[in-house]
Write an enzyme that holds these catalytic residues in place. Structure first.
Site, PDB file in Angstrom:
ATOM      1  N   SER A 135       0.771  -1.208   0.027  1.00  6.18           N
ATOM      2  CA  SER A 135      -0.063  -0.037  -0.046  1.00  6.18           C
ATOM      3  C   SER A 135       0.778   1.215   0.062  1.00  6.18           C
ATOM      4  CB  SER A 135      -0.784  -0.057   1.172  1.00  6.18           C
ATOM      5  OG  SER A 135      -1.487   1.170   1.335  1.00  6.18           O
ATOM      6  N   HIS A 136       0.165   2.327  -0.477  1.00  3.56           N
ATOM      7  CA  HIS A 136       1.069   3.544  -0.275  1.00  3.56           C
ATOM      8  C   HIS A 136       0.995   4.143   0.975  1.00  3.56           C
ATOM      9  CE1 HIS A 136       0.608   3.719  -4.756  1.00  3.56           C
ATOM     10  NE2 HIS A 136       1.418   4.669  -4.648  1.00  3.56           N
ATOM     11  N   SER A 137       0.331   3.673   1.986  1.00  5.50           N
ATOM     12  CA  SER A 137       0.371   3.794   3.379  1.00  5.50           C
ATOM     13  C   SER A 137       0.766   2.666   4.055  1.00  5.50           C
ATOM     14  CB  SER A 137      -1.138   4.406   3.781  1.00  5.50           C
ATOM     15  OG  SER A 137      -1.237   4.390   5.204  1.00  5.50           O
ATOM     16  N   SER A 195       0.961   2.329  -9.206  1.00 10.53           N
ATOM     17  CA  SER A 195       2.376   2.553  -8.797  1.00 10.53           C
ATOM     18  C   SER A 195       2.778   1.434  -7.889  1.00 10.53           C
ATOM     19  CB  SER A 195       2.857   3.629  -8.417  1.00 10.53           C
ATOM     20  OG  SER A 195       2.073   4.042  -7.391  1.00 10.53           O
TER      21      SER A 195
END
Length: 246
Positions: free
Chosen positions: A19-21, A80
Site C-alpha cells: 500500500s502507499h500507506s 504504482s
C-alpha cells in the site's frame, strides 16, 4: 513425545500487502489475522521512511519473509504499487519468482479472501483465485451464486432424492461478521460437499459476507448428493452454537 518427534507444521501460502500507506498495510494484516492466524502476512506500506508512497526494499523483504515454500500472493492498492511489486519480482531468482503472483483485486476484500483460502491450506492457485474472486464481487453478481432451493423445506430432506435443506436462525449478537464467517467458510471448505447458504456458495467468504446476515436472519442451508445431510448438519450445528459469542 520428544521435540524431534513433533509433527512439522504445514507450510501455507504467504501474503504481502503493498500500500502507499504503512498504516493501511499494517491495518490490513491486523484485520486478516483475525481470520487467518497462522498465515505469514507481511505489510509493505509507505516509503522507506514511512512517508506516503511505496518501497522496493519493503516489498522485496516482505516477499522473502512470506515465502515458506508454497508461494506468495501479493496484493497492491494503486497502479504504482503494482509497478514497485513487479520491480521486486524482477530481482528474484527464477525459482522463487515462479512461486510469486501479483493479483489485481480490491485490496481489502482480496486480502481477506486470500487469507482465508491460505489458512485452510489452499495452494498458490487456490489463494490467487480467492483473491481474484473479490474483483468479480465488485463487477457483478458473484459467480459462485447458486439458485435458491426450490422449496423452503425448513428442516430435513426435500424431495425423494438426496437433496437436503435446513433452515437455522442466526443468534450472533453482531451477526455473521468477519471472524465467524471465516470459521463457517473454513468448515464448509473441508466437508467435501458443495453447500449453499441462501443460494450462495458456503465455501466463499466474500459470498457469505455479502449476504449481510444479522441476528435473527434465516440461514437456509442446502446440499445434494452423498454426504449432504452430514454437511448440512455440521454447518447448522456451528451456526446454532453462536460461534461462542451469541
Amino acid at each position: 513425545m520428544s521435540e524431534s518427534a513433533l509433527p512439522t507444521p504445514v507450510a501455507l501460502v504467504g501474503l504481502v500487502f503493498v500500500s502507499h500507506s504503512s498504516l493501511i498495510a499494517k491495518g490490513l494484516v491486523d484485520l486478516a489475522r483475525q481470520m487467518a492466524p497462522t498465515v505469514r502476512m507481511l505489510p509493505a506500506g509507505g516509503t522507506d521512511d514511512d512517508r506516503i508512497g511505496t518501497s522496493f526494499a519493503k516489498v522485496a523483504a516482505g516477499i522473502e519473509a512470506a515465502e515458506a515454500g508454497r508461494g506468495v500472493v501479493v496484493l497492491c492498492d494503486l497502479g504504482s504499487a503494482i509497478l514497485t511489486a513487479e520491480s521486486a519480482l524482477d530481482f528474484l531468482d527464477d525459482d522463487t519468482r515462479s512461486r510469486v503472483v501479483i493479483v489485481d483485486a480490491p485490496l481489502v476484500e482480496g486480502a481477506v479472501a486470500a487469507a482465508v483460502a491460505a489458512q485452510i491450506g489452499g495452494d498458490l492457485s487456490a489463494v490467487e483465485s480467492a483473491a481474484r474472486s473479490a474483483r468479480a464481487q465488485h463487477s457483478g453478481p458473484p459467480s459462485a451464486q447458486a439458485p435458491l432451493p426450490a422449496a423452503d423445506a425448513g428442516s430435513g430432506q426435500s424431495g425423494a432424492d438426496t437433496t437436503v435443506a435446513r433452515t437455522v436462525t442466526l443468534i450472533n449478537a453482531d451477526g455473521l461478521h468477519a471472524r465467524p464467517a471465516a470459521e463457517f467458510v473454513t468448515l464448509a471448505a473441508t466437508l467435501g460437499v458443495p453447500v449453499t447458504v441462501n443460494g450462495r456458495d458456503a465455501a466463499s467468504l466474500l459470498a457469505i459476507m455479502g449476504l449481510g446476515l444479522t441476528r435473527g436472519a434465516r440461514v437456509e442451508l442446502s446440499a445434494s448428493g452423498a454426504g449432504a445431510a452430514a454437511a448440512v448438519d455440521a454447518l447448522a450445528t456451528l451456526l446454532e452454537s453462536g460461534f461462542g459469542e451469541a
